[in-house]
Design a protein around this motif. Structure first.
Motif, PDB file in Angstrom:
ATOM      1  N   THR A  94       0.809  -1.216   0.000  1.00  0.00           N
ATOM      2  CA  THR A  94       0.000   0.000   0.000  1.00  0.00           C
ATOM      3  C   THR A  94       0.846   1.272   0.000  1.00  0.00           C
ATOM      4  N   LEU A  95       2.149   1.150   0.225  1.00  0.00           N
ATOM      5  CA  LEU A  95       3.002   2.333   0.326  1.00  0.00           C
ATOM      6  C   LEU A  95       3.479   2.804  -1.045  1.00  0.00           C
ATOM      7  N   THR A  96       3.626   4.107  -1.170  1.00  0.00           N
ATOM      8  CA  THR A  96       4.230   4.681  -2.366  1.00  0.00           C
ATOM      9  C   THR A  96       5.678   4.198  -2.464  1.00  0.00           C
ATOM     10  N   PRO A  97       6.114   3.722  -3.631  1.00  0.00           N
ATOM     11  CA  PRO A  97       7.479   3.212  -3.771  1.00  0.00           C
ATOM     12  C   PRO A  97       8.530   4.200  -3.275  1.00  0.00           C
ATOM     13  N   ASN A  98       9.511   3.681  -2.560  1.00  0.00           N
ATOM     14  CA  ASN A  98      10.661   4.424  -2.036  1.00  0.00           C
ATOM     15  C   ASN A  98      10.349   5.331  -0.848  1.00  0.00           C
ATOM     16  N   SER A  99       9.088   5.528  -0.510  1.00  0.00           N
ATOM     17  CA  SER A  99       8.779   6.470   0.565  1.00  0.00           C
ATOM     18  C   SER A  99       9.267   5.961   1.915  1.00  0.00           C
ATOM     19  N   ARG A 100       9.058   4.693   2.183  1.00  0.00           N
ATOM     20  CA  ARG A 100       9.457   4.132   3.475  1.00  0.00           C
ATOM     21  C   ARG A 100      10.975   4.155   3.642  1.00  0.00           C
ATOM     22  N   GLU A 101      11.695   3.815   2.569  1.00  0.00           N
ATOM     23  CA  GLU A 101      13.147   3.850   2.610  1.00  0.00           C
ATOM     24  C   GLU A 101      13.646   5.263   2.919  1.00  0.00           C
ATOM     25  N   ALA A 102      13.050   6.256   2.257  1.00  0.00           N
ATOM     26  CA  ALA A 102      13.474   7.645   2.469  1.00  0.00           C
ATOM     27  C   ALA A 102      13.247   8.084   3.908  1.00  0.00           C
ATOM     28  N   LEU A 103      12.121   7.693   4.484  1.00  0.00           N
ATOM     29  CA  LEU A 103      11.831   8.082   5.860  1.00  0.00           C
ATOM     30  C   LEU A 103      12.797   7.431   6.839  1.00  0.00           C
ATOM     31  N   LEU A 104      13.080   6.157   6.648  1.00  0.00           N
ATOM     32  CA  LEU A 104      14.040   5.471   7.522  1.00  0.00           C
ATOM     33  C   LEU A 104      15.426   6.113   7.438  1.00  0.00           C
ATOM     34  N   LEU A 105      15.858   6.401   6.233  1.00  0.00           N
ATOM     35  CA  LEU A 105      17.171   7.018   6.053  1.00  0.00           C
ATOM     36  C   LEU A 105      17.250   8.374   6.746  1.00  0.00           C
ATOM     37  N   PHE A 106      16.156   9.115   6.690  1.00  0.00           N
ATOM     38  CA  PHE A 106      16.130  10.458   7.269  1.00  0.00           C
ATOM     39  C   PHE A 106      15.986  10.425   8.785  1.00  0.00           C
ATOM     40  N   ALA A 107      14.984   9.729   9.262  1.00  0.00           N
ATOM     41  CA  ALA A 107      14.609   9.825  10.676  1.00  0.00           C
ATOM     42  C   ALA A 107      15.402   8.891  11.575  1.00  0.00           C
ATOM     43  N   ILE A 108      15.708   7.698  11.112  1.00  0.00           N
ATOM     44  CA  ILE A 108      16.399   6.727  11.960  1.00  0.00           C
ATOM     45  C   ILE A 108      17.907   6.760  11.741  1.00  0.00           C
ATOM     46  N   GLU A 109      18.332   6.821  10.483  1.00  0.00           N
ATOM     47  CA  GLU A 109      19.769   6.781  10.206  1.00  0.00           C
ATOM     48  C   GLU A 109      20.413   8.161  10.169  1.00  0.00           C
ATOM     49  N   GLY A 110      19.617   9.220  10.160  1.00  0.00           N
ATOM     50  CA  GLY A 110      20.158  10.561  10.302  1.00  0.00           C
ATOM     51  C   GLY A 110      20.791  11.167   9.077  1.00  0.00           C
ATOM     52  N   PHE A 111      20.479  10.644   7.901  1.00  0.00           N
ATOM     53  CA  PHE A 111      21.003  11.236   6.672  1.00  0.00           C
ATOM     54  C   PHE A 111      20.265  12.529   6.351  1.00  0.00           C
ATOM     55  N   SER A 112      20.963  13.459   5.710  1.00  0.00           N
ATOM     56  CA  SER A 112      20.318  14.674   5.222  1.00  0.00           C
ATOM     57  C   SER A 112      19.529  14.359   3.955  1.00  0.00           C
ATOM     58  N   VAL A 113      18.663  15.273   3.569  1.00  0.00           N
ATOM     59  CA  VAL A 113      17.893  15.088   2.333  1.00  0.00           C
ATOM     60  C   VAL A 113      18.835  14.942   1.145  1.00  0.00           C
ATOM     61  N   GLU A 114      19.910  15.717   1.132  1.00  0.00           N
ATOM     62  CA  GLU A 114      20.871  15.647   0.024  1.00  0.00           C
ATOM     63  C   GLU A 114      21.553  14.278  -0.021  1.00  0.00           C
ATOM     64  N   GLU A 115      21.899  13.747   1.142  1.00  0.00           N
ATOM     65  CA  GLU A 115      22.520  12.421   1.183  1.00  0.00           C
ATOM     66  C   GLU A 115      21.540  11.337   0.759  1.00  0.00           C
ATOM     67  N   ILE A 116      20.280  11.477   1.162  1.00  0.00           N
ATOM     68  CA  ILE A 116      19.254  10.511   0.741  1.00  0.00           C
ATOM     69  C   ILE A 116      19.106  10.534  -0.779  1.00  0.00           C
ATOM     70  N   ALA A 117      19.151  11.711  -1.354  1.00  0.00           N
ATOM     71  CA  ALA A 117      19.073  11.822  -2.816  1.00  0.00           C
ATOM     72  C   ALA A 117      20.231  11.078  -3.468  1.00  0.00           C
ATOM     73  N   GLN A 118      21.429  11.173  -2.881  1.00  0.00           N
ATOM     74  CA  GLN A 118      22.581  10.441  -3.421  1.00  0.00           C
ATOM     75  C   GLN A 118      22.391   8.938  -3.259  1.00  0.00           C
ATOM     76  N   ILE A 119      21.926   8.520  -2.102  1.00  0.00           N
ATOM     77  CA  ILE A 119      21.745   7.092  -1.838  1.00  0.00           C
ATOM     78  C   ILE A 119      20.715   6.478  -2.772  1.00  0.00           C
ATOM     79  N   MET A 120      19.587   7.175  -2.943  1.00  0.00           N
ATOM     80  CA  MET A 120      18.487   6.620  -3.729  1.00  0.00           C
ATOM     81  C   MET A 120      18.545   7.028  -5.194  1.00  0.00           C
ATOM     82  N   GLN A 121      19.540   7.859  -5.547  1.00  0.00           N
ATOM     83  CA  GLN A 121      19.730   8.344  -6.915  1.00  0.00           C
ATOM     84  C   GLN A 121      18.483   9.058  -7.445  1.00  0.00           C
ATOM     85  N   ILE A 122      18.009   9.997  -6.624  1.00  0.00           N
ATOM     86  CA  ILE A 122      16.887  10.854  -6.977  1.00  0.00           C
ATOM     87  C   ILE A 122      17.283  12.279  -6.629  1.00  0.00           C
TER      88      ILE A 122
END
Length: 269
Positions: A94-122
């Motif tokens: 039921t989740l939008t693709p990649n949304s859960r991964e982005a939230l975990l990277l941001f909130a739990i692992e402490g990555f910045s939005v810019e780093e998440i963009a690099q990790i997920m290539q978006i």
């Protein structure tokens, strides 16, 4: 940044493996499955470190390699005919693709939005949008009863307020192992948030073990200042964990994740 084939880079990768395992486990909801993907990631990044890591910090490079492995496998979750695994798989669809991964990277692992963009290539805008979507979708999906095991009154009150703000009910707060077991017996929780060290020097891990002997499918979030002590790979480990000092965003995300996924690993004796 160290060169990808340098000892410093390899040391940085090794130092960040416990956090990759935490992330991988939270995505799959299962220790064994999560560790398989973490191992495959380590293999991939060591075999092709130059391409995967060029221009990236070691931790970002490691998580980017994981995302490539995870995505190429179809972002799977362990399935089961019945029970928690089946429910988790159903909710994942039921989740939008990649949304859960982005939230975990941001909130739990402490990555910045810019780093998440690099990790997920978006791009950064898409990463921000994915985080917002995940927050909304998961908070709307599941609500329930949350039990808190925490001996510090102010911290317990903070956690309780956050949990209630996102729509859950707090069954109570326990300060010791004995109180925790009694509280769970009086009203079965849908989720437990547990500190490791309790007021009478008893263990939050032991309290959770006692409770899971009665209710073996209750998800647990551990709160600890030393996550490496629980992420050793030497025994079954918790799926969800918050590191002290924590932020409101971390509690929000971990609670939403755990309630949504409804999965945890029982701790071995």
């Amino acid at each position: 940044m160290s060169e990808p084939d340098s000892p410093d880079f390899a040391s940085s990768i090794a130092a960040n493996l416990p956090f990759l395992r935490r992330y991988s486990r939270a995505l799959t909801g299962n220790q064994q499955s999560g560790d398989r993907y973490a191992a495959a990631t380590l293999e991939a990044i060591l075999e092709d470190a130059g391409d995967a890591s060029a221009g990236l910090a070691a931790k970002v490079a490691l998580f980017r390699a994981f995302h490539l492995v995870w995505s190429s496998a179809g972002a799977p979750v362990d399935t089961g005919d019945t029970g928690l695994a089946a429910r988790a798989q159903g909710r994942m669809t039921t989740l939008t693709p990649n949304s859960r991964e982005a939230l975990l990277l941001f909130a739990i692992e402490g990555f910045s939005v810019e780093e998440i963009a690099q990790i997920m290539q978006i791009d950064a805008a898409e990463a921000t949008a994915s985080i917002d979507i995940a927050r909304r979708e998961m908070s709307q999906a599941v609500t329930g009863k949350v039990m808190i095991i925490e001996d510090e009154a102010i911290i317990a009150m903070d956690i309780s307020a956050i949990v209630e703000d996102i729509g859950h009910t707090v069954t109570g707060i326990a300060r010791t192992r004995a109180q925790a077991v009694a509280l769970a017996a009086s009203e079965r929780p849908d989720l437990i948030l547990a500190d490791i060290q309790l007021a009478d020097n008893s263990s939050g891990i032991d309290a959770v073990r006692d409770i899971q002997a009665q209710f073996d499918d209750v998800p647990v979030i551990f709160i600890t200042a030393f996550p490496q002590r629980l992420l050793t790979g030497e025994r079954p480990e918790p799926t969800f964990m918050i590191t002290k000092p924590f932020t409101e965003e971390q509690v929000y995300s971990a609670v939403s994740q755990a309630m949504f996924f409804s999965s945890t690993e029982t701790l071995a004796a």
